[in-house]
Design a protein around this motif. Structure first.
Motif, short mmCIF file in Angstrom:
data_model
loop_
_atom_site.label_atom_id
_atom_site.label_comp_id
_atom_site.label_asym_id
_atom_site.label_seq_id
_atom_site.Cartn_x
_atom_site.Cartn_y
_atom_site.Cartn_z
N GLY A 18 0.78 -1.22 0.00
CA GLY A 18 0.00 0.00 0.00
C GLY A 18 0.82 1.28 0.00
O GLY A 18 0.29 2.34 0.25
N THR A 19 2.10 1.18 -0.30
CA THR A 19 2.95 2.36 -0.41
C THR A 19 3.80 2.22 -1.66
O THR A 19 4.45 1.20 -1.85
CB THR A 19 3.86 2.53 0.81
N LEU A 20 3.79 3.24 -2.49
CA LEU A 20 4.59 3.25 -3.71
C LEU A 20 5.41 4.54 -3.70
O LEU A 20 4.84 5.62 -3.54
CB LEU A 20 3.69 3.20 -4.94
N VAL A 21 6.72 4.41 -3.85
CA VAL A 21 7.61 5.56 -3.84
C VAL A 21 8.29 5.65 -5.20
O VAL A 21 8.92 4.70 -5.64
CB VAL A 21 8.67 5.44 -2.72
N SER A 22 8.15 6.81 -5.84
CA SER A 22 8.78 7.05 -7.13
C SER A 22 9.78 8.18 -6.99
O SER A 22 9.48 9.21 -6.39
CB SER A 22 7.74 7.43 -8.17
N GLY A 47 -0.20 13.82 -20.73
CA GLY A 47 0.56 14.80 -21.50
C GLY A 47 1.70 15.40 -20.70
O GLY A 47 2.39 16.30 -21.18
N LEU A 48 1.89 14.91 -19.48
CA LEU A 48 2.98 15.42 -18.63
C LEU A 48 4.30 14.81 -19.06
O LEU A 48 4.40 13.61 -19.27
CB LEU A 48 2.72 15.07 -17.16
N THR A 49 5.30 15.67 -19.21
CA THR A 49 6.64 15.19 -19.55
C THR A 49 7.54 15.40 -18.34
O THR A 49 7.17 16.08 -17.39
CB THR A 49 7.21 15.97 -20.75
N GLY A 50 8.68 14.83 -18.38
CA GLY A 50 9.60 14.96 -17.26
C GLY A 50 9.47 13.80 -16.29
O GLY A 50 8.66 12.90 -16.48
N ASN A 51 10.29 13.84 -15.27
CA ASN A 51 10.32 12.79 -14.26
C ASN A 51 9.80 13.35 -12.94
O ASN A 51 10.00 14.52 -12.64
CB ASN A 51 11.74 12.26 -14.10
N TYR A 52 9.17 12.48 -12.15
CA TYR A 52 8.48 12.93 -10.95
C TYR A 52 8.88 12.11 -9.73
O TYR A 52 9.16 10.91 -9.82
CB TYR A 52 6.96 12.84 -11.15
N ASP A 53 8.86 12.78 -8.57
CA ASP A 53 9.06 12.15 -7.28
C ASP A 53 7.73 12.20 -6.54
O ASP A 53 7.09 13.25 -6.50
CB ASP A 53 10.09 12.90 -6.43
N ALA A 89 -6.69 7.33 -3.79
CA ALA A 89 -5.36 7.85 -3.44
C ALA A 89 -4.70 8.54 -4.62
O ALA A 89 -4.09 9.60 -4.46
CB ALA A 89 -4.48 6.70 -2.94
N ILE A 90 -4.84 7.98 -5.81
CA ILE A 90 -4.24 8.60 -7.01
C ILE A 90 -4.83 9.99 -7.24
O ILE A 90 -4.11 10.93 -7.54
CB ILE A 90 -4.44 7.69 -8.24
N GLN A 91 -6.14 10.10 -7.05
CA GLN A 91 -6.79 11.40 -7.26
C GLN A 91 -6.45 12.38 -6.14
O GLN A 91 -6.08 13.52 -6.41
CB GLN A 91 -8.30 11.22 -7.37
N GLU A 92 -6.57 11.96 -4.90
CA GLU A 92 -6.36 12.87 -3.78
C GLU A 92 -4.90 13.23 -3.55
O GLU A 92 -4.59 14.37 -3.21
CB GLU A 92 -6.94 12.26 -2.50
N GLN A 93 -4.00 12.27 -3.72
CA GLN A 93 -2.59 12.51 -3.40
C GLN A 93 -1.78 13.00 -4.58
O GLN A 93 -0.82 13.74 -4.41
CB GLN A 93 -1.97 11.24 -2.82
N LEU A 94 -2.13 12.57 -5.80
CA LEU A 94 -1.36 12.96 -6.97
C LEU A 94 -2.11 13.92 -7.88
O LEU A 94 -1.53 14.48 -8.82
CB LEU A 94 -0.94 11.72 -7.78
N GLY A 95 -3.40 14.11 -7.66
CA GLY A 95 -4.19 15.00 -8.50
C GLY A 95 -4.46 14.42 -9.88
O GLY A 95 -4.75 15.15 -10.82
#
Length: 117
Positions: A18-22, A47-53, A89-95
């Motif tokens: 239940g935890t994923l870290v990028s 359509g987002l480019t680049g790398n994310y944490d 979680a994807i919607q609330e935490q990552l938008g």
């Protein structure tokens, strides 16, 4: 390590169920990981480019995620029983929003099979 004490470079880990870290990964990699976790095709249309944490926390379904974490009734982790579903979680935490859509998919059809002689 960087100024924040994190290892430099790219990593995509699941330190507990239940935890994923990028660290330093593109959205396409998140889509691939979600495909594995959900058992359905996930296509990156952001359509987002680049790398994310990011760090994502959710309540895993039975059989979802890394093994070995303690669970309580309802599938919640003992350490954080109030986590939400992966979709929420994807919607609330990552938008980000996951939308179910129908699209053409390549399939492999086996017409017949015989034991080798």
């Amino acid at each position: 390590k960087d100024a924040g004490g994190r290892p430099e470079g790219r990593s995509f880990t699941e330190p507990e169920r239940g935890t994923l870290v990028s660290q330093g990964y593109p959205m396409a990699s998140l889509a691939q990981e979600l495909s594995r976790k959900l058992g359905r095709a996930v296509v990156d249309k952001t359509g987002l480019t680049g790398n994310y944490d990011f760090t994502l926390h959710w309540t895993p379904d039975h059989g979802q995620g890394a093994a070995g974490s303690q669970q309580v009734a309802g599938g919640a982790l003992a350490s954080e029983p109030s986590r939400s579903s992966l979709f929420t979680a994807i919607q609330e935490q990552l938008g980000l929003k996951l939308e179910s859509q129908k699209s053409p998919t390549e399939v492999f059809v086996v017409d017949s099979a015989r034991k080798p002689s």
